[in-house]
Write an enzyme that holds these catalytic residues in place. Structure first.
Site, PDB file in Angstrom:
ATOM      1  NE  ARG A 135      -4.238   3.161 -11.647  1.00 10.35           N
ATOM      2  CZ  ARG A 135      -3.406   3.130 -12.695  1.00 10.35           C
ATOM      3  NH1 ARG A 135      -2.839   1.991 -13.072  1.00 10.35           N
ATOM      4  NH2 ARG A 135      -3.136   4.243 -13.366  1.00 10.35           N
ATOM      5  N   PRO A 163       5.661  -1.025 -11.683  1.00 11.48           N
ATOM      6  CG  PRO A 163       5.325  -3.211 -12.439  1.00 11.48           C
ATOM      7  CD  PRO A 163       5.964  -1.917 -12.818  1.00 11.48           C
ATOM      8  CB  SER A 164       7.176  -2.487  -6.591  1.00 10.90           C
ATOM      9  OG  SER A 164       6.699  -3.809  -6.722  1.00 10.90           O
ATOM     10  NE  ARG A 165       2.379   3.573  -5.551  1.00 13.87           N
ATOM     11  CZ  ARG A 165       1.365   2.827  -5.988  1.00 13.87           C
ATOM     12  NH1 ARG A 165       1.558   1.961  -6.969  1.00 13.87           N
ATOM     13  NH2 ARG A 165       0.160   2.959  -5.470  1.00 13.87           N
ATOM     14  CG  LEU A 166      10.770   0.013  -7.470  1.00 17.49           C
ATOM     15  CD1 LEU A 166      11.471  -1.333  -7.575  1.00 17.49           C
ATOM     16  CD2 LEU A 166      11.603   0.979  -6.623  1.00 17.49           C
TER      17      LEU A 166
END
Length: 211
Positions: free
Chosen positions: A8, A188-191
């Protein structure tokens, strides 16, 4: 079982350096209060990682019971596996996984026993059943049946009757004295946003880490 598609995205406002306290314990207090207000289940539950003389990492969940500028306190049986590992290597790591807020706090530092006075104060505040349980359990030792444990409970209840349950000499608290604390905010986006406090003499150095 392939669970590689379980994922997620972490939606949150993020974390900026300007929003951080210069004191990591104050910052932890703010985030801990947020976790309580968000009704996170057991917000004081933390993973405690230790390593003994065999260099095999060990980890379990314990409950944080007190914290201040000196460190983070938990209680246990001094004969337990974790206590033996701490005796052999008095360093540990803590993790608070507040996933419901897309947050984690990681803490590393040395470990010291707290005073008997501090342990007694907390022990006296525990429910009577928990006090008796501390006397009954030889924590981490093997036992052949649940029935033997319940038999020991009955024996301790008879021993102390209706009087106060004294502090066991083999039970008390440890304090993890922080040397490094990281605050992790999912993005978001694992950043993700990650900020690390590192103790340098009497001051804390703060730096942003890459996700």
């Amino acid at each position: 079982m392939d669970i590689g598609d379980m994922r997620r995205d972490f939606e949150s406002e993020g974390l900026d350096r300007e929003a951080l306290s210069s004191d990591p314990v104050r910052q932890f207090e703010t985030w801990f209060s947020d976790a309580r207000e968000a009704s996170i289940l057991e917000p004081n539950a933390m993973s405690l990682a230790t390593t003994g003389a065999d260099n095999m990492p060990d980890i379990r969940t314990v409950l944080l019971k007190y914290f201040d500028e000196r460190g983070f306190v938990f209680y246990t049986n001094y004969g337990s596996r974790k206590a033996h590992e701490i005796e052999q290597n008095p360093r540990a790591a803590l993790l608070f996984p507040w996933i419901g807020l897309n947050r984690q706090v990681r803490i590393q530092g040395r470990v010291e026993k707290i005073s008997k006075t501090e342990s007694l104060k907390y022990f006296a505040s525990r429910p009577r059943g928990s006090q008796i349980g501390a006397w009954v359990s030889e924590q981490s030792k093997a036992i052949t049946s649940r029935g033997l444990l319940e038999q020991k409970v009955a024996e301790i209840k008879r021993k102390f009757g209706e009087g106060d349950v004294p502090l066991p000499g083999f039970w008390g608290g440890y304090r993890v004295v922080p040397e490094r604390i990281e605050f992790w905010q999912g993005r978001p986006s694992r950043l993700h946003d990650r900020f690390e406090y590192v103790k340098e003499s009497d001051d804390w150095h703060i730096q942003r880490l890459q996700p």
